[in-house]
Enzyme design. Structure first.
Site, PDB file in Angstrom:
ATOM      1  N   HIS A 191       0.789  -1.221  -0.054  1.00 55.62           N
ATOM      2  CA  HIS A 191      -0.051   0.019   0.095  1.00 55.62           C
ATOM      3  C   HIS A 191       0.959   1.060  -0.070  1.00 55.62           C
ATOM      4  O   HIS A 191       1.609   1.434   1.035  1.00 55.62           O
ATOM      5  CB  HIS A 191      -0.786   0.032   1.165  1.00 55.62           C
ATOM      6  CG  HIS A 191      -1.761   1.182   1.446  1.00 55.62           C
ATOM      7  ND1 HIS A 191      -1.804   1.871   2.508  1.00 55.62           N
ATOM      8  CD2 HIS A 191      -2.771   1.762   0.535  1.00 55.62           C
ATOM      9  CE1 HIS A 191      -2.960   2.847   2.386  1.00 55.62           C
ATOM     10  NE2 HIS A 191      -3.279   2.841   1.297  1.00 55.62           N
ATOM     11  N   ARG A 192       0.985   1.919  -1.218  1.00 59.21           N
ATOM     12  CA  ARG A 192       1.607   3.181  -1.512  1.00 59.21           C
ATOM     13  C   ARG A 192       3.097   2.704  -1.166  1.00 59.21           C
ATOM     14  O   ARG A 192       3.935   3.553  -0.768  1.00 59.21           O
ATOM     15  CB  ARG A 192       1.256   4.296  -0.282  1.00 59.21           C
ATOM     16  CG  ARG A 192       0.025   4.605  -0.232  1.00 59.21           C
ATOM     17  CD  ARG A 192      -0.250   5.950   0.659  1.00 59.21           C
ATOM     18  NE  ARG A 192      -1.611   5.827   1.260  1.00 59.21           N
ATOM     19  CZ  ARG A 192      -2.160   6.549   2.074  1.00 59.21           C
ATOM     20  NH1 ARG A 192      -1.478   7.548   2.718  1.00 59.21           N
ATOM     21  NH2 ARG A 192      -3.387   6.540   2.433  1.00 59.21           N
ATOM     22  N   GLU A 252       0.491  -0.920  -4.726  1.00 57.37           N
ATOM     23  CA  GLU A 252      -0.700   0.185  -4.671  1.00 57.37           C
ATOM     24  C   GLU A 252      -0.177   1.701  -5.064  1.00 57.37           C
ATOM     25  O   GLU A 252       0.797   1.903  -3.981  1.00 57.37           O
ATOM     26  CB  GLU A 252      -1.671  -0.260  -3.741  1.00 57.37           C
ATOM     27  CG  GLU A 252      -2.839   0.546  -3.865  1.00 57.37           C
ATOM     28  CD  GLU A 252      -3.364   1.686  -3.270  1.00 57.37           C
ATOM     29  OE1 GLU A 252      -4.067   2.271  -3.686  1.00 57.37           O
ATOM     30  OE2 GLU A 252      -2.357   2.374  -2.662  1.00 57.37           O
ATOM     31  N   ASP A 303      -1.467   5.906  -5.886  1.00 53.56           N
ATOM     32  CA  ASP A 303      -2.491   6.708  -6.198  1.00 53.56           C
ATOM     33  C   ASP A 303      -2.053   7.879  -7.452  1.00 53.56           C
ATOM     34  O   ASP A 303      -0.866   8.401  -7.072  1.00 53.56           O
ATOM     35  CB  ASP A 303      -2.778   7.632  -4.749  1.00 53.56           C
ATOM     36  CG  ASP A 303      -2.938   6.577  -3.651  1.00 53.56           C
ATOM     37  OD1 ASP A 303      -4.049   6.132  -3.489  1.00 53.56           O
ATOM     38  OD2 ASP A 303      -1.925   6.387  -2.946  1.00 53.56           O
ATOM     39  N   HIS A 327      -0.740  10.455  -2.981  1.00 54.38           N
ATOM     40  CA  HIS A 327      -1.932  10.098  -2.262  1.00 54.38           C
ATOM     41  C   HIS A 327      -2.713  11.374  -2.285  1.00 54.38           C
ATOM     42  O   HIS A 327      -4.063  11.369  -2.886  1.00 54.38           O
ATOM     43  CB  HIS A 327      -1.805   9.611  -0.689  1.00 54.38           C
ATOM     44  CG  HIS A 327      -3.153   9.162  -0.295  1.00 54.38           C
ATOM     45  ND1 HIS A 327      -3.750  10.049   0.527  1.00 54.38           N
ATOM     46  CD2 HIS A 327      -3.910   7.993  -0.288  1.00 54.38           C
ATOM     47  CE1 HIS A 327      -5.066   9.409   0.793  1.00 54.38           C
ATOM     48  NE2 HIS A 327      -5.018   8.252   0.314  1.00 54.38           N
ATOM     49  N   GLU A 375      -4.772   3.641  -8.183  1.00 50.50           N
ATOM     50  CA  GLU A 375      -5.991   4.203  -7.727  1.00 50.50           C
ATOM     51  C   GLU A 375      -6.297   5.471  -8.392  1.00 50.50           C
ATOM     52  O   GLU A 375      -5.260   6.285  -8.078  1.00 50.50           O
ATOM     53  CB  GLU A 375      -5.875   4.336  -6.242  1.00 50.50           C
ATOM     54  CG  GLU A 375      -7.349   4.989  -5.758  1.00 50.50           C
ATOM     55  CD  GLU A 375      -7.431   5.158  -4.345  1.00 50.50           C
ATOM     56  OE1 GLU A 375      -6.735   4.454  -3.584  1.00 50.50           O
ATOM     57  OE2 GLU A 375      -8.550   5.593  -3.886  1.00 50.50           O
TER      58      GLU A 375
HETATM   59  O1  G3P Z   1      -5.839   0.430  -0.227  1.00 51.83           O
HETATM   60  C1  G3P Z   1      -7.007   0.810  -0.534  1.00 51.83           C
HETATM   61  C2  G3P Z   1      -6.859   2.184  -0.390  1.00 51.83           C
HETATM   62  O2  G3P Z   1      -5.649   2.601  -1.276  1.00 51.83           O
HETATM   63  C3  G3P Z   1      -7.644   3.322  -0.230  1.00 51.83           C
HETATM   64  O3  G3P Z   1      -7.483   4.046   0.610  1.00 51.83           O
HETATM   65  O4  G3P Z   1      -6.812   6.474   1.368  1.00 51.83           O
HETATM   66  O5  G3P Z   1      -4.936   4.484   1.439  1.00 51.83           O
HETATM   67  O6  G3P Z   1      -5.826   5.501  -0.826  1.00 51.83           O
HETATM   68  P1  G3P Z   1      -6.163   5.250   0.655  1.00 51.83           P
HETATM   69 CA    CA Z   2      -4.677   4.146  -2.404  1.00 52.42          CA
END
Ligand code: G3P
Ligand code: CA
Length: 285
Positions: A37-38, A64, A66, A79, A144
């Site tokens: 995640h990130r 992952e 954004d 993000h 994302e």
């Molecule tokens: O892992 C799902 C997540 O990426 C969505 O929330 O705020 O971390 O982008 P966020």
């Molecule tokens: Ca995300």
């Protein structure tokens, strides 16, 4: 009359096709994906090349990230829509050109401590293309679409970039090379229209303490464009996960940083988890 019957039959068949996606067709059923995640954001500033490199080293199956769009139309990885939390700058991304964004130092803010890092190649705001250039097919990607309504045409640009980088295909293990997820239903539906071959996950948030539940109507809608859902792990229950799977929707959970929770979710049959610590559970070599 006969013609009308044939047309109706064709329409029904087409509708049937769009709601009969099998989970196994998109995500191998027997796998439990660890999605960085990130990147490996528990250890290295999020959404930087350094964070993604560590996620790769720690064995993440996917990273992952954004995306947003700069003033000069480049897709960049961050993000928040505002640069203030993660860099030394202030203001929304769309007010910066790529060069301006690249000149900003990354700032890691932890409790009372602030550390200014870079800008350097691995410690700066990356473009999406730089991520694909650096990691190529050694990693797979979950992208994302963040605040997509701010950026007209961002879906088209993203699809084009995935196509140009040969990411709309499966890897040697049968995993999709690239997946798009978003809280925005409209953005995902736009992507599906542009290229229906891209696996899509609808992010859904439930209120604190609420158990995940979706109406039949919602599920039918999801099946018309998405391959699965991403849900906060606290809301998940075994019956809900089974029900989603029966319907042909994959289930991913965010954001899991406790090894015991990760193992419980794996036992529940989830397709994968988003984690800031891609080393939280041991992987088979
Ligand atoms: O892992 C799902 C997540 O990426 C969505 O929330 O705020 O971390 O982008 P966020
Ligand atoms: Ca995300």
């Amino acid at each position: 009359m006969k013609r009308l019957l044939i047309i109706s039959l064709v329409v029904l068949l087409m509708a049937g096709c769009s709601i009969s996606k099998e989970k196994s067709a998109v995500f191998p059923e027997d796998e439990f994906f660890l999605i960085g995640h990130r990147g490996a954001s528990a250890y290295v500033p999020e959404n930087t090349l350094a964070s993604f490199a560590l996620a790769e080293d720690l064995g993440a199956d996917y990273i992952e990230l954004d995306i947003h769009e700069t003033k000069d139309g480049k897709l960049v990885v961050m993000h928040d829509k505002d640069v203030s939390r993660t860099t030394e700058g202030h203001g929304n991304i769309e007010t910066f050109t790529l060069d301006e964004l690249k000149s900003l130092s990354i700032v890691e803010r932890k409790k009372d401590k602030e550390t200014v890092l870079g800008p350097s190649e691995s410690m700066a705001v990356p473009t999406l293309q730089e991520v694909f250039d650096q990691f190529g097919d050694s990693l797979n990607y979950v992208v994302e679409l963040k605040n997509p309504s701010r950026y007209p045409n961002i879906e088209k640009k993203l699809v084009q970039q995935l196509e140009e980088n040969d990411l709309i295909q499966k890897d040697k293990k049968g995993r999709p090379r690239a997946v798009i997820h978003s809280f925005s239903e409209k953005a995902l539906q736009r992507v599906h229209k542009i290229n229906p071959d891209i696996p899509l996950l609808q992010l859904i948030s439930f209120d604190e303490g609420e158990e995940a539940e979706l109406s039949k109507k919602k599920i039918t809608k999801l099946l018309s464009y998405a391959d699965g859902i991403g849900v906060s792990y606290e809301a998940l229950t075994p019956p809900f996960v089974n029900y989603m799977h029966e319907k042909g929707l994959a289930v991913f959970a965010y954001t899991v940083n406790d090894p015991e929770v990760a193992l419980r979710l794996q036992a529940m049959g989830l397709n994968g988890i988003h984690t800031d610590k891609p080393d939280l559970v041991e992987r088979e070599k």
